[in-house]
Design a protein around this motif. Structure first.
Motif, short mmCIF file in Angstrom:
data_model
loop_
_atom_site.label_atom_id
_atom_site.label_comp_id
_atom_site.label_asym_id
_atom_site.label_seq_id
_atom_site.Cartn_x
_atom_site.Cartn_y
_atom_site.Cartn_z
N MET A 16 28.49 47.24 49.90
CA MET A 16 27.68 46.49 48.93
C MET A 16 28.20 46.68 47.50
O MET A 16 28.28 45.74 46.73
CB MET A 16 26.20 46.94 49.02
N LEU A 17 28.58 47.92 47.18
CA LEU A 17 29.09 48.21 45.84
C LEU A 17 30.40 47.47 45.59
O LEU A 17 30.62 46.91 44.52
CB LEU A 17 29.29 49.72 45.66
N ASP A 18 31.29 47.45 46.62
CA ASP A 18 32.56 46.73 46.47
C ASP A 18 32.32 45.22 46.32
O ASP A 18 33.05 44.55 45.59
CB ASP A 18 33.47 47.00 47.67
N ALA A 19 31.33 44.70 47.00
CA ALA A 19 31.00 43.27 46.88
C ALA A 19 30.57 42.95 45.45
O ALA A 19 30.97 41.92 44.88
CB ALA A 19 29.89 42.90 47.86
N LEU A 20 29.79 43.83 44.84
CA LEU A 20 29.37 43.64 43.46
C LEU A 20 30.57 43.67 42.52
O LEU A 20 30.67 42.87 41.58
CB LEU A 20 28.36 44.72 43.06
N LYS A 21 31.50 44.59 42.78
CA LYS A 21 32.70 44.68 41.95
C LYS A 21 33.56 43.42 42.09
O LYS A 21 34.12 42.93 41.10
CB LYS A 21 33.52 45.92 42.36
N VAL A 22 33.64 42.89 43.31
CA VAL A 22 34.39 41.65 43.54
C VAL A 22 33.74 40.47 42.80
O VAL A 22 34.43 39.63 42.22
CB VAL A 22 34.48 41.35 45.06
N ILE A 23 32.42 40.44 42.79
CA ILE A 23 31.71 39.38 42.06
C ILE A 23 32.03 39.47 40.57
O ILE A 23 32.29 38.45 39.91
CB ILE A 23 30.18 39.50 42.28
N ILE A 24 32.04 40.68 40.02
CA ILE A 24 32.36 40.88 38.60
C ILE A 24 33.78 40.42 38.32
O ILE A 24 34.05 39.73 37.32
CB ILE A 24 32.17 42.36 38.20
N LEU A 25 34.73 40.75 39.20
CA LEU A 25 36.12 40.33 39.02
C LEU A 25 36.23 38.80 39.11
O LEU A 25 37.02 38.19 38.39
CB LEU A 25 37.02 41.00 40.07
N GLY A 26 35.45 38.19 40.01
CA GLY A 26 35.44 36.73 40.11
C GLY A 26 34.92 36.09 38.84
O GLY A 26 35.43 35.05 38.40
N ILE A 27 33.89 36.70 38.24
CA ILE A 27 33.35 36.20 36.98
C ILE A 27 34.40 36.28 35.88
O ILE A 27 34.61 35.33 35.11
CB ILE A 27 32.09 37.01 36.57
N VAL A 28 35.09 37.42 35.82
CA VAL A 28 36.14 37.63 34.81
C VAL A 28 37.26 36.60 34.99
O VAL A 28 37.71 35.98 34.02
CB VAL A 28 36.71 39.06 34.90
N GLU A 29 37.70 36.38 36.22
CA GLU A 29 38.76 35.41 36.50
C GLU A 29 38.32 34.01 36.11
O GLU A 29 39.06 33.27 35.45
CB GLU A 29 39.13 35.46 37.98
N GLY A 30 37.12 33.62 36.52
CA GLY A 30 36.65 32.27 36.25
C GLY A 30 36.55 31.96 34.77
O GLY A 30 36.89 30.86 34.33
N ILE A 31 36.11 32.93 33.99
CA ILE A 31 35.96 32.72 32.54
C ILE A 31 37.30 32.75 31.83
O ILE A 31 37.59 31.91 30.97
CB ILE A 31 35.01 33.78 31.94
N THR A 32 38.15 33.71 32.19
CA THR A 32 39.37 33.95 31.41
C THR A 32 40.58 33.14 31.87
O THR A 32 41.57 33.07 31.14
CB THR A 32 39.74 35.44 31.42
N GLU A 33 40.54 32.55 33.06
CA GLU A 33 41.70 31.78 33.54
C GLU A 33 41.99 30.59 32.65
O GLU A 33 43.14 30.26 32.38
CB GLU A 33 41.48 31.31 34.98
N TRP A 34 40.94 29.92 32.18
CA TRP A 34 41.14 28.68 31.42
C TRP A 34 41.10 28.87 29.92
O TRP A 34 41.61 28.06 29.17
CB TRP A 34 40.12 27.64 31.88
N LEU A 35 40.48 29.95 29.47
CA LEU A 35 40.54 30.29 28.06
C LEU A 35 41.88 30.98 27.83
O LEU A 35 42.33 31.75 28.67
CB LEU A 35 39.38 31.21 27.67
N PRO A 36 42.54 30.72 26.70
CA PRO A 36 43.89 31.27 26.49
C PRO A 36 43.89 32.74 26.08
O PRO A 36 44.38 33.12 25.03
CB PRO A 36 44.44 30.38 25.37
N VAL A 37 43.29 33.58 26.96
CA VAL A 37 43.13 35.00 26.61
C VAL A 37 43.72 35.94 27.66
O VAL A 37 43.58 37.15 27.55
CB VAL A 37 41.64 35.34 26.39
N SER A 38 44.36 35.39 28.69
CA SER A 38 45.00 36.14 29.76
C SER A 38 44.02 36.71 30.77
O SER A 38 43.38 37.75 30.55
CB SER A 38 45.87 37.29 29.23
N SER A 39 43.90 36.04 31.91
CA SER A 39 43.04 36.53 32.99
C SER A 39 43.61 37.84 33.54
O SER A 39 42.85 38.75 33.91
CB SER A 39 42.94 35.49 34.11
N THR A 40 44.95 37.95 33.59
CA THR A 40 45.59 39.18 34.10
C THR A 40 45.21 40.38 33.26
O THR A 40 44.88 41.45 33.79
CB THR A 40 47.13 39.03 34.11
#
Length: 275
Positions: free
Chosen positions: A1-25
């Motif tokens: 469950m904890l890893d699933a929450l961490k994956v959700i947070i990483l998905g949020i970070v990727e979704g927001i930062t992929e298209w803004l010119p701030v480097s998702s990596t």
């Protein structure tokens, strides 16, 4: 469950930062370092790239009519212009595709580290500020994708190629390259979205092949969860960016990149000191 929450947070970070010119990596490295999901290094390396598929689908959904050359709602001329746009996308993708296939593993091994990522964040942050100041009183020469010629496409493609270095930001690099040659902010951003479709799909496929599709059931579930979250947040990020740049420039992203790069350097130094 904890890893699933961490994956959700990483998905949020990727979704927001992929298209803004701030480097998702850069953000995924920073957040991943803090969260440290209980998953293998090889899986996480693949995960950080493949969740981009969710982000790609956001572009396809939002721009489906514009991207679809078979739409019955388009006139014959509009269909031809759509095919022309895809040809332009293909031309601009050539530099990154060639270098990515040949040097993908080497680039990851050399540059996929906190220090190189932070340096590229800062360098392109400064570039955004410099380019926007340079263009302040200049009128864009290109206000439609149809006005991009082969020279411009190869120039933008060369900047996209530079984005293979982690921390550069694919959208950031291509937008900077487009702004330098007089492309309007709206066209630069939109064309960057379209370029991402073949580039990010290809990068994800390469990572999946390298990983060997050897998922456990839990890993596959985490990957799908990350893609779904990334898709939803990408919809929000794309709409935000296109509305924001109608009245504002990209300098705020430049300042943000410089601050983020500095934070990563400080965290890396402190981590090394405490080790």
């Amino acid at each position: 469950m904890l890893d699933a929450l961490k994956v959700i947070i990483l998905g949020i970070v990727e979704g927001i930062t992929e298209w803004l010119p701030v480097s998702s990596t850069g953000h995924l490295i920073l957040v991943g370092d803090v969260l440290s999901p209980n998953l293998s290094h090889d899986f996480m390396e693949m995960f950080n790239v493949v969740i981009q598929l969710g982000a790609i689908m956001a572009v396809v959904v939002l721009y489906f009519h514009k991207l679809n050359p078979f739409s019955p709602k388009k006139t014959h001329k509009q269909k031809l212009l759509t095919w022309q746009m895809w040809i332009k996308v293909a031309i601009a993708c050539v530099p990154a595709a060639v270098v990515g296939i040949l040097l993908n593993d080497w680039l990851d091994s050399v540059f996929y580290k906190p220090l190189p990522v932070s340096i590229m964040l800062i360098v392109y942050g400064i570039l955004f500020i410099v380019v926007e100041n340079r263009n302040k009183n200049r009128k864009p020469e290109v206000t439609k994708i149809s006005e991009l010629d082969i020279r411009m496409l190869l120039w933008i493609g060369a900047f996209q190629m530079l984005a293979l270095i982690p921390g550069t930001s694919r959208s950031g690099a291509t937008i900077v390259g487009a702004l330098l040659i007089g492309v309007s902010r709206e066209v630069a951003a939109e064309f960057t979205f379209f370029l991402a479709i073949p580039v990010m799909f290809g990068a994800s496929l390469l990572k999946l092949v390298k990983f060997g599709f050897a998922f456990t059931g839990a890993e596959f579930g985490y990957l799908m969860l990350g893609c779904i979250v990334s898709f939803g947040l990408s919809i929000v990020a794309i709409k935000f960016l296109m509305n924001y740049i109608k009245k504002n420039d990209f300098k705020v992203f430049g300042y943000y990149r410089i601050i983020l790069g500095a934070i990563i350097i400080i965290m890396t130094v402190v981590k090394a000191f405490l080790a």
